[in-house]
Design a protein around this motif. Structure first.
Motif, short mmCIF file in Angstrom:
data_model
loop_
_atom_site.label_atom_id
_atom_site.label_comp_id
_atom_site.label_asym_id
_atom_site.label_seq_id
_atom_site.Cartn_x
_atom_site.Cartn_y
_atom_site.Cartn_z
N VAL A 159 0.85 -1.20 0.00
CA VAL A 159 0.00 0.00 0.00
C VAL A 159 0.88 1.24 0.00
CG1 VAL A 159 -1.74 1.29 1.30
CG2 VAL A 159 -1.85 -1.20 1.21
N GLU A 160 0.59 2.16 -0.89
CA GLU A 160 1.35 3.40 -0.97
C GLU A 160 1.11 4.22 0.29
OE1 GLU A 160 1.71 7.35 -3.77
OE2 GLU A 160 0.78 5.54 -4.57
N GLY A 161 2.18 4.67 0.93
CA GLY A 161 2.08 5.46 2.16
C GLY A 161 2.45 4.68 3.40
N VAL A 162 2.66 3.36 3.26
CA VAL A 162 3.09 2.54 4.39
C VAL A 162 4.61 2.58 4.46
CG1 VAL A 162 3.20 0.20 5.31
CG2 VAL A 162 1.08 1.04 4.31
N VAL B 264 2.58 4.60 9.05
CA VAL B 264 2.08 5.20 7.81
C VAL B 264 2.46 6.67 7.77
CG1 VAL B 264 0.17 3.59 7.51
CG2 VAL B 264 -0.17 5.63 8.87
N GLU C 191 0.43 9.11 6.60
CA GLU C 191 -0.76 9.81 7.07
C GLU C 191 -1.83 8.80 7.44
OE1 GLU C 191 -1.05 13.92 4.64
OE2 GLU C 191 -1.58 12.12 3.52
N ARG D 195 -4.78 8.87 6.60
CA ARG D 195 -5.68 8.66 5.45
C ARG D 195 -5.40 7.36 4.72
NH1 ARG D 195 -5.22 13.93 2.07
NH2 ARG D 195 -3.79 14.75 3.61
N VAL D 196 -4.23 6.78 4.95
CA VAL D 196 -3.83 5.54 4.30
C VAL D 196 -4.51 4.33 4.95
CG1 VAL D 196 -1.80 4.09 3.78
CG2 VAL D 196 -1.61 6.57 3.70
N ARG E 216 -7.07 2.06 3.08
CA ARG E 216 -6.45 1.25 2.02
C ARG E 216 -5.68 0.07 2.60
NH1 ARG E 216 -4.37 6.36 -1.09
NH2 ARG E 216 -2.74 6.02 0.41
#
Length: 126
Positions: A27-30, A46, A48, A50-51, A54
């Motif tokens: 997952v992008e942002g991890v 993370v 943010e 907001r991740v 996902r």
């Protein structure tokens, strides 16, 4: 940055751990992910919060159930996750030190318990 603890259900054996880790790490942002089979928890760092949805979707897509470990999610700022413990320990230690000053300096200690037979505290403190 934030750290989120997730409850991951459905892992039948230790071989499931790498699958869950790969699904979360994709997952992008991890930034980082650690999965513990014994506690069925995943600690995820993370960029943010907001991740988080996902991340949960990725775990479900891998065939497992995932939810925040508590109703509000265990979220801590990664910069100072130990700050509360440090403050409580520092205040407690300071109070103990202050209470021990009379004993260390040889000053008389105030009586903590009234002498036997007396119902009112006596004042022997100078």
């Amino acid at each position: 940055m934030a750290e989120v603890v997730l409850q991951v259900r459905g892992m039948g054996c230790a071989a499931c751990v790498p699958r869950v880790q790969r699904a979360i790490a994709a997952v992008e942002g991890v930034l980082q992910c650690e999965v513990n089979f014994a506690t069925e928890r995943a600690t995820v760092r993370v960029v943010e919060l907001r991740v988080l949805p996902r991340v949960l979707e990725a775990v479900v897509a891998a065939g497992y159930a995932a939810e925040p470990a508590t109703r509000h999610a265990e979220v801590t700022a990664t910069g100072f996750p130990w700050s509360r413990s440090l403050i409580v320990g520092g205040v407690g230690s300071t109070l103990l030190m202050i209470g021990g000053v009379p004993m260390m300096t040889g000053l008389p200690m105030p009586p903590l318990v009234p002498p036997t037979g007396s119902t009112t505290p006596t004042s022997s403190w100078p």
